[in-house]
Design an enzyme around this catalytic site. Structure first.
Site, short mmCIF file in Angstrom:
data_model
loop_
_atom_site.label_atom_id
_atom_site.label_comp_id
_atom_site.label_asym_id
_atom_site.label_seq_id
_atom_site.Cartn_x
_atom_site.Cartn_y
_atom_site.Cartn_z
N MET A 1 -20.60 19.85 85.82
CA MET A 1 -20.31 20.09 84.92
C MET A 1 -18.62 20.88 85.33
SD MET A 1 -23.31 22.66 84.04
CE MET A 1 -23.87 22.82 85.59
N CYS A 2 -18.11 20.76 84.11
CA CYS A 2 -16.27 21.39 83.75
C CYS A 2 -16.48 22.42 85.03
CB CYS A 2 -16.63 21.25 82.34
SG CYS A 2 -14.58 22.72 82.45
N PRO A 3 -15.50 23.37 85.27
CA PRO A 3 -14.95 22.10 85.51
C PRO A 3 -14.19 22.03 87.34
CG PRO A 3 -14.02 24.69 86.10
CD PRO A 3 -15.41 24.70 85.62
N MET A 4 -15.73 20.97 87.47
CA MET A 4 -14.95 19.96 88.99
C MET A 4 -14.63 18.92 88.32
SD MET A 4 -17.61 21.97 90.92
CE MET A 4 -17.91 20.33 92.12
N TYR B 1 -17.66 13.94 81.74
CA TYR B 1 -17.17 14.51 81.04
C TYR B 1 -15.73 14.43 79.95
CZ TYR B 1 -15.07 19.44 79.73
OH TYR B 1 -14.32 20.47 79.89
#
Lengths: 399, 83
Positions: B19-22, B46
C-alpha cells in the site's frame, strides 16, 4: 472439585512469562509504532523483536512474517490475497475438506467471485493423498491450501509431499499451521511452503495475535487497506502488547518444544490406549502421525454434547468437534469428510492436553470418562447395539 | 510521462500490492543502498506512483529515466545522481 483443562486446541492459558513481556505495552510503553519519537520507537522495537522470534520459531526471515489479528485472519489473507494476486495466471484453487472454516468460507467467497475451487477428499484417517492433489491440478490452478494438522482429529498432513507435487506445476502452497506451530517442529524451508498461518494463543501466547509467513518475493493482495504497517500489506495500528506476547511465546516454544512434546506424548498415549479398550469407542485420526497432546474419539450411540456436559460437571473440560459445529449441534464436516457415519460423528469428543496437565489429571480423566460413557449408554435408546465391538478391532456402526 | 524499454537495472524492488506510501518509503530506502550512477527499478501497481516518483526524483536531484507499463503493474527506472 478438581479442574482439568483438556481443550488446548480451543486455546491455551497464557504463559506467565508472556504476560510479563506484554505488560509494559499496556502501560508506560503505549506508543504508536509509526510515531518517530521515543514512545513510538520503543513500540516499533517490540514489534520487530517479536518478528525475529516468530521468524526463528518457523525458520523464516523476519521480513517474511506479517502480523495479523488471528490465525483466521492469516488464513483469509492467504487464500484471498494469493488468489487475487495470481488471477491473471489462473482462477482455480485447491483446498482440502479438513480445513478450518476460515479457509472453507474464504474458498466459498472465491467461488462467488468467479474462481473455481476443488475440495480435496481425505482418507479415513484424515490424510490428504498427494496423488489426489496431483489429479485435481489443472492449468488454471494457482494455489493449494492444506491444513498442517487438524485440531479436530490431530492428523498431521504430508505437506512436504503435497509441496513437491505443487512445485512441479508452479503452484503456490499455503498451510494452516495454527494447531502445529509451537507444538511440533514447523520449518517453512523444510516444508517448502510459500505461505503458513499461525496463532499465538495456540502456543501459550495471547489471543489477538497471529501471523502469516509469506515467502520472500511472493505477491499478495492486502485484506485490510490503510497505512504502511507490515510493509503496506496489513494496515491498522498494531496490537503491540499481543505481538510482544506472541514474540515471547515463540521464543519459549522454540526453547521448550522438544521437552513439551516429550512430556505430552506419553500422557496422550495413555489416554488413547486406555480408551481404545472401552467398548464402542473409536479413535479418530491417525494413531502415530498426530499432534502430541491430542486424543480424539467417537463414541457410538452417545452424543458428544452430552459427554461434554457430564464431564464438565466433573471439572473436565474438553470439546466435541470444532467449536462452531459444536455450537450448531451439527455433525462435524471434518469427520463426515473422513467417511465417519453421521450417527457416529455425533459422538465426537476431543481431549487436547497441554503443559499444565499432570499425570494425575489424566488419571482423573480416565477414571471419570468411562463412567460418563456408561451412564449415558444406560439411558441411550440405541444401546441395544452396544457391545458389538470385536476384540482389538475397529468399531463399526451396524447398518 | 516518459516511456522506456529494455533498461537494465542494477537493483529491482517489487512492491506490487503493497500500500501507498510504500512506493516512496521503499524508493528512499533502496536509493540509499545504491552507488552513484546505478539504476533502480521499482515495480508497483499503485497509480499514484505515476506522479509521485518523478516528483520525488525532481525534489531529490536524481534522474527519472522513465517507466514501462506491463499491463498489470508499472516499472519505474531511477538513476542515482546524488551521493
Amino acid at each position: 472439585m478438581r479442574k482439568c483443562y483438556f481443550d488446548h486446541v480451543a486455546t491455551n492459558p497464557l504463559h506467565p512469562d508472556v504476560l510479563e513481556a506484554m505488560m509494559p505495552y499496556f502501560k508506560e510503553e503505549f506508543g504508536n509504532p509509526l510515531s518517530v519519537y521515543e514512545y513510538g520507537m520503543n513500540a516499533k522495537k517490540a514489534i520487530e523483536g517479536a518478528r525475529e522470534k516468530v521468524a526463528g520459531l518457523v525458520n523464516a526471515k523476519p521480513a517474511e512474517i506479517i502480523f495479523t489479528s488471528s490465525g483466521a485472519e492469516a488464513n483469509n489473507f492467504a487464500l484471498r490475497g494469493i488468489a487475487l494476486a495470481r488471477q491473471n495466471e489462473g482462477r482455480h484453487v485447491l483446498v482440502s475438506r479438513m480445513e478450518h472454516h476460515s479457509i472453507l468460507n474464504s474458498a466459498r467467497f472465491l467461488e462467488k467471485s468467479g474462481f473455481a475451487v476443488t475440495y480435496l477428499p481425505v482418507d479415513k484417517k484424515g490424510f490428504v493423498d498427494p496423488d489426489t492433489v496431483k489429479k485435481a491440478i489443472t492449468k488454471e490452478t494457482v494455489l493449494i491450501s492444506v491444513i498442517h494438522a487438524s485440531s479436530e482429529v490431530g492428523t498431521i498432513e504430508p505437506i512436504k509431499e503435497i509441496v513437491k507435487v505443487a512445485k512441479e506445476n508452479n503452484i503456490l502452497v499455503h498451510t494452516d499451521a495454527v494447531a502445529t506451530t509451537g507444538n511440533i517442529p514447523v520449518d517453512v524451508r523444510d516444508l517448502g511452503v510459500d505461505l503458513l498461518s499461525m496463532a499465538a494463543h495456540q502456543f501459550y501466547g495471547p489471543k489477538g495475535a497471529g501471523a502469516l509467513f509469506v515467502k520472500q518475493g511472493t505477491r499478495i493482495v492486502p485484506l485490510i487497506y490503510g497505512g504502511i504497517q507490515e510493509t503496506g500489506r496489513r494496515a491498522g495500528t498494531e496490537n503491540v502488547p499481543a505481538i510482544a506476547g506472541m514474540g515471547k511465546a515463540a521464543e519459549l516454544a522454540q526453547k521448550e518444544l522438544q521437552a513439551r512434546m516429550d512430556y505430552l506424548r506419553p500422557l496422550r498415549d495413555r489416554v488413547i490406549d486406555t480408551m481404545a479398550n472401552v467398548k464402542n469407542v473409536v479413535l479418530t485420526g491417525d494413531r502415530e502421525n498426530r499432534l502430541p497432546g491430542h486424543a480424539s474419539f467417537c463414541v457410538e450411540y452417545i452424543e458428544g454434547e452430552a459427554m461434554l456436559l457430564l464431564l464438565a460437571a466433573k471439572g473436565i473440560f474438553s470439546a466435541s468437534g470444532s467449536a462452531c459445529s459444536s455450537k450448531a449441534l451439527k455433525a462435524s464436516p471434518v469427520l463426515l469428510s473422513m467417511g465417519v457415519p453421521a450417527g457416529l460423528a455425533q459422538g465426537s469428543i476431543v481431549f487436547s492436553l497441554g503443559r499444565g496437565n499432570t499425570p494425575e489429571d489424566v488419571d482423573y480423566l480416565l477414571g471419570e470418562f468411562p463412567a460418563v460413557i456408561k451412564r449415558l449408554r444406560d439411558i441411550s435408546p440405541f444401546s441395544e447395539g452396544w457391545g458389538d465391538k470385536e476384540e482389538g478391532g475397529e468399531c463399526t456402526v451396524k447398518k | 510521462m516518459k516511456f522506456v524499454e529494455n533498461v537494465k537495472p542494477d537493483v529491482t524492488t517489487d512492491i506490487v500490492y503493497m500500500m501507498c506510501p510504500m512506493h516512496l518509503l521503499k524508493l528512499e530506502e533502496q536509493m540509499k543502498e545504491l552507488e552513484q550512477g546505478q539504476i533502480l527499478e521499482i515495480m508497483t501497481d499503485y497509480d499514484g506512483a505515476l506522479e509521485d516518483i518523478p516528483a520525488w526524483c525532481d525534489k531529490t536531484g536524481n534522474e527519472f529515466l522513465g517507466m514501462e507499463d506491463s499491463g498489470d503493474f508499472f516499472k519505474f527506472y531511477i538513476k542515482k545522481l546524488t551521493r
